[in-house]
Motif scaffolding. Structure first.
Motif, PDB file in Angstrom:
ATOM      1  N   ALA A   1       0.835  -1.205   0.000  1.00 45.30           N
ATOM      2  CA  ALA A   1       0.000   0.000   0.000  1.00 45.30           C
ATOM      3  C   ALA A   1       0.870   1.255   0.000  1.00 45.30           C
ATOM      4  O   ALA A   1       0.527   2.256  -0.631  1.00 45.30           O
ATOM      5  CB  ALA A   1      -0.919   0.003   1.214  1.00 45.30           C
ATOM      6  N   ALA A   2       2.019   1.209   0.681  1.00 48.08           N
ATOM      7  CA  ALA A   2       2.919   2.368   0.729  1.00 48.08           C
ATOM      8  C   ALA A   2       3.502   2.650  -0.651  1.00 48.08           C
ATOM      9  O   ALA A   2       3.624   3.812  -1.052  1.00 48.08           O
ATOM     10  CB  ALA A   2       4.030   2.125   1.747  1.00 48.08           C
ATOM     11  N   ARG A   3       3.860   1.605  -1.390  1.00 48.54           N
ATOM     12  CA  ARG A   3       4.405   1.797  -2.733  1.00 48.54           C
ATOM     13  C   ARG A   3       3.374   2.399  -3.690  1.00 48.54           C
ATOM     14  O   ARG A   3       3.731   3.096  -4.632  1.00 48.54           O
ATOM     15  CB  ARG A   3       4.922   0.468  -3.287  1.00 48.54           C
ATOM     16  N   GLN A   4       2.101   2.148  -3.431  1.00 45.54           N
ATOM     17  CA  GLN A   4       1.028   2.701  -4.264  1.00 45.54           C
ATOM     18  C   GLN A   4       0.605   4.098  -3.800  1.00 45.54           C
ATOM     19  O   GLN A   4      -0.230   4.732  -4.446  1.00 45.54           O
ATOM     20  CB  GLN A   4      -0.198   1.777  -4.227  1.00 45.54           C
ATOM     21  N   GLY A   5       1.146   4.574  -2.676  1.00 47.47           N
ATOM     22  CA  GLY A   5       0.793   5.898  -2.167  1.00 47.47           C
ATOM     23  C   GLY A   5      -0.609   5.961  -1.598  1.00 47.47           C
ATOM     24  O   GLY A   5      -1.296   6.975  -1.723  1.00 47.47           O
ATOM     25  N   MET A   6      -1.032   4.891  -0.952  1.00 47.33           N
ATOM     26  CA  MET A   6      -2.398   4.801  -0.452  1.00 47.33           C
ATOM     27  C   MET A   6      -2.524   5.358   0.958  1.00 47.33           C
ATOM     28  O   MET A   6      -1.536   5.545   1.661  1.00 47.33           O
ATOM     29  CB  MET A   6      -2.859   3.345  -0.468  1.00 47.33           C
ATOM     30  N   LEU A   7      -3.774   5.571   1.362  1.00 47.53           N
ATOM     31  CA  LEU A   7      -4.099   5.898   2.742  1.00 47.53           C
ATOM     32  C   LEU A   7      -4.665   4.649   3.400  1.00 47.53           C
ATOM     33  O   LEU A   7      -5.085   3.709   2.727  1.00 47.53           O
ATOM     34  CB  LEU A   7      -5.154   7.016   2.805  1.00 47.53           C
ATOM     35  N   VAL A   8      -4.680   4.647   4.730  1.00 49.32           N
ATOM     36  CA  VAL A   8      -5.236   3.531   5.490  1.00 49.32           C
ATOM     37  C   VAL A   8      -6.313   4.088   6.401  1.00 49.32           C
ATOM     38  O   VAL A   8      -6.091   5.045   7.138  1.00 49.32           O
ATOM     39  CB  VAL A   8      -4.139   2.823   6.326  1.00 49.32           C
ATOM     40  N   ARG A   9      -7.514   3.487   6.316  1.00 47.72           N
ATOM     41  CA  ARG A   9      -8.634   3.899   7.164  1.00 47.72           C
ATOM     42  C   ARG A   9      -8.742   2.920   8.326  1.00 47.72           C
ATOM     43  O   ARG A   9      -8.790   1.710   8.130  1.00 47.72           O
ATOM     44  CB  ARG A   9      -9.933   3.889   6.376  1.00 47.72           C
ATOM     45  N   VAL A  10      -8.781   3.451   9.536  1.00 45.99           N
ATOM     46  CA  VAL A  10      -8.928   2.640  10.734  1.00 45.99           C
ATOM     47  C   VAL A  10     -10.252   3.019  11.380  1.00 45.99           C
ATOM     48  O   VAL A  10     -10.475   4.184  11.707  1.00 45.99           O
ATOM     49  CB  VAL A  10      -7.760   2.886  11.720  1.00 45.99           C
ATOM     50  N   MET A  11     -11.149   2.023  11.543  1.00 48.52           N
ATOM     51  CA  MET A  11     -12.459   2.300  12.111  1.00 48.52           C
ATOM     52  C   MET A  11     -12.723   1.395  13.312  1.00 48.52           C
ATOM     53  O   MET A  11     -12.531   0.180  13.230  1.00 48.52           O
ATOM     54  CB  MET A  11     -13.557   2.085  11.077  1.00 48.52           C
ATOM     55  N   CYS A  12     -13.154   2.000  14.414  1.00 50.33           N
ATOM     56  CA  CYS A  12     -13.506   1.237  15.613  1.00 50.33           C
ATOM     57  C   CYS A  12     -14.808   0.492  15.344  1.00 50.33           C
ATOM     58  O   CYS A  12     -15.791   1.082  14.889  1.00 50.33           O
ATOM     59  CB  CYS A  12     -13.660   2.180  16.804  1.00 50.33           C
TER      60      CYS A  12
END
Length: 81
Positions: free
Chosen positions: A7-18
């Motif tokens: 995901a880092a190589r693709q320049g993505m964001l990560v969503r964290v949801m409780c």
């Protein structure tokens, strides 16, 4: 995507949801990879909810549309504890 490094190589964001209260936080995948390691899977990441103090969070990578700016989205910086 299987690892944070991909995901880092693709320049993505990560969503964290409780899963308990629904609070959502966003992280840059490359920041998470630098703190936690590039080979870690998303399921192995542990996040604690700031609102309800529970460690049951869903972690999902997603592609950010950089042409549209979401001014309400706050991107957090990871801190290793």
């Amino acid at each position: 995507m299987k690892t944070i490094g991909q995901a880092a190589r693709q320049g993505m964001l990560v969503r964290v949801m409780c899963r308990k209260c629904g609070k959502v936080g966003f992280f840059i995948a490359s920041d998470l990879a630098n703190v936690n390691g590039h080979g870690r899977s998303f399921e192995s990441l542990k996040f604690r909810c700031k609102e309800c103090d529970v460690v049951d969070c869903e972690v999902v990578p997603f592609d950010d549309d950089r042409d549209r700016v979401n001014k309400k989205r706050i991107v957090w910086r990871p801190v290793q504890m």
